[in-house]
Design a protein around this motif. Sequence first.
Motif, short mmCIF file in Angstrom:
data_model
loop_
_atom_site.label_atom_id
_atom_site.label_comp_id
_atom_site.label_asym_id
_atom_site.label_seq_id
_atom_site.Cartn_x
_atom_site.Cartn_y
_atom_site.Cartn_z
N LEU A 1 1.00 -1.06 0.00
CA LEU A 1 -0.06 0.09 -0.09
C LEU A 1 0.89 1.31 0.17
O LEU A 1 0.26 2.12 -0.26
CB LEU A 1 -0.87 -0.03 1.21
CG LEU A 1 -1.96 -1.04 1.31
CD1 LEU A 1 -2.55 -0.92 2.78
CD2 LEU A 1 -2.95 -0.97 0.23
N GLN A 2 1.91 1.37 0.53
CA GLN A 2 2.85 2.38 0.57
C GLN A 2 4.38 2.20 0.54
O GLN A 2 4.70 0.93 0.67
CB GLN A 2 2.51 3.07 2.12
CG GLN A 2 2.98 2.20 3.25
CD GLN A 2 2.83 2.84 4.55
OE1 GLN A 2 3.50 3.78 4.82
NE2 GLN A 2 1.59 2.43 5.36
N LYS A 3 5.05 3.11 0.28
CA LYS A 3 6.56 3.09 0.09
C LYS A 3 7.10 2.95 1.74
O LYS A 3 6.86 4.01 2.44
CB LYS A 3 7.09 4.26 -0.65
CG LYS A 3 8.64 4.09 -0.95
CD LYS A 3 9.33 5.27 -1.56
CE LYS A 3 10.76 5.21 -1.69
NZ LYS A 3 11.39 6.26 -2.65
N ALA B 1 -2.08 -10.19 -3.09
CA ALA B 1 -3.09 -10.36 -4.44
C ALA B 1 -4.63 -9.69 -3.91
O ALA B 1 -5.23 -9.30 -4.98
CB ALA B 1 -3.35 -11.85 -4.36
N THR B 2 -4.74 -9.62 -2.81
CA THR B 2 -5.98 -9.01 -2.46
C THR B 2 -6.06 -7.22 -2.63
O THR B 2 -6.87 -6.82 -3.21
CB THR B 2 -6.29 -9.07 -0.88
OG1 THR B 2 -6.44 -10.39 -0.44
CG2 THR B 2 -7.60 -8.67 -0.38
N VAL B 3 -4.76 -6.79 -2.48
CA VAL B 3 -4.68 -5.46 -3.02
C VAL B 3 -4.66 -5.11 -4.41
O VAL B 3 -5.36 -4.36 -4.94
CB VAL B 3 -3.40 -4.89 -2.20
CG1 VAL B 3 -2.81 -3.43 -2.90
CG2 VAL B 3 -3.61 -4.69 -0.62
N LYS B 4 -4.09 -6.03 -5.09
CA LYS B 4 -4.13 -6.11 -6.43
C LYS B 4 -5.27 -6.10 -7.06
O LYS B 4 -5.70 -5.43 -8.15
CB LYS B 4 -2.88 -7.08 -7.13
CG LYS B 4 -3.02 -6.97 -8.85
CD LYS B 4 -2.08 -7.96 -9.34
CE LYS B 4 -1.87 -8.07 -10.55
NZ LYS B 4 -0.96 -8.95 -11.18
N ALA B 5 -6.27 -7.30 -6.56
CA ALA B 5 -7.51 -7.48 -7.04
C ALA B 5 -8.64 -6.22 -6.94
O ALA B 5 -9.65 -6.09 -7.65
CB ALA B 5 -8.07 -8.83 -6.34
N ALA B 6 -8.15 -5.63 -5.61
CA ALA B 6 -9.04 -4.38 -5.19
C ALA B 6 -8.65 -3.23 -6.02
O ALA B 6 -9.33 -2.24 -5.83
CB ALA B 6 -8.92 -4.14 -3.77
N GLY B 7 -7.65 -3.44 -6.82
CA GLY B 7 -7.16 -2.17 -7.55
C GLY B 7 -6.78 -0.91 -7.01
O GLY B 7 -6.62 0.22 -7.15
N ILE B 8 -6.20 -1.17 -5.66
CA ILE B 8 -5.63 -0.17 -4.79
C ILE B 8 -4.12 0.33 -5.25
O ILE B 8 -3.41 -0.77 -5.43
CB ILE B 8 -5.63 -0.61 -3.27
CG1 ILE B 8 -7.00 -0.96 -2.98
CG2 ILE B 8 -4.90 0.38 -2.48
CD1 ILE B 8 -6.79 -1.83 -1.64
#
Length: 321
Positions: free
Chosen positions: A103-105, A311-318
């Motif tokens: 989610l963040q650097k 994978a969850t973050v990617k699927a959510a498009g975040i």
Amino acid sequence: MNRRSLYRAAAMALALAITGTAHAAWPTDKPIQLIVPYAPGGTADALARLVAENLGPKLGTTVMVVNKAGASGTLGEAEAARAAGDGYTLLYTATPYSINPHLQKLPYDPKDLQPVTQVAVAPMFLAVGKASPYKTLPDLIKAGKQAPGRLNFSSGGQGTVQYMGAELLLQAVGMKATHVPYKSGGPALQAIMAGEVDFGFGNVSALAGHAKSGLVRPLAITSAARNPNYADVPTVAETGVKGYEVYEWNGIFAPAATPRETVQRLNTALREVLESTSVKARIYALGARVVASPSEDFKQFLAKEEARWGATVKAAGIKKE
């Protein structure tokens, strides 16, 4: 044996003796700092203080909890990552450690930390307010599918396991709902009780009292099996979401430069503490279950967690900030 061989053997023996003494000397009476990257009062903080209280006497020194909250835990984690690897600085962190990289650097390199042991896991309740028309999780899911995006849910922020647990569920059942983030888990829980949101996830220990008083209604628990204390609450998987299982995990890390022998001694001491009857009971009372894993097992667990949340973050498009 010739004179040269004797000298070599004597030198090796001396080196081993010095090394053994150095390892045996840790820890001295110098306090060990246990950094908790969250504010006081939460479950992670309570568990960390319980561990510190019992680990100190086991090692013959004092273990001090130091709260360094901010940036979803990454500020405290960064401080631990930059600390000297002398065994006197440790990190006690939780699930966002596996989520934040997606989610963040990060203000530190995760390679600068090494896992010591996974302490415990705690399931969550998926709950609604007392006035909610939804009596079961299938009822909630049905309503959500009939009107995509109309239902909303609370969390303490995008990097929390409360949010990610909800996102994982939504993806699993093909449902859309609106996320309403709050500054922390406390206000997010209040929103559920007040009916400001349709549902939300929360730590079992945080919701238990409100559930018993009737202010919230747990529709499901995120563990693999039912909790004996809440035997009437089904698991999410039992309601039809096969394979769904989410926990808030807690674990201890050390700076990467910490000697392997020190990490092994820490792991042994921590597992003895965690497996004691009194500590196990107190952790269970906080809604959690002791894990007390070897360092390598914790490392493998972390790899799976990071892959799942990635994978969850990617699927959510975040998008990473």
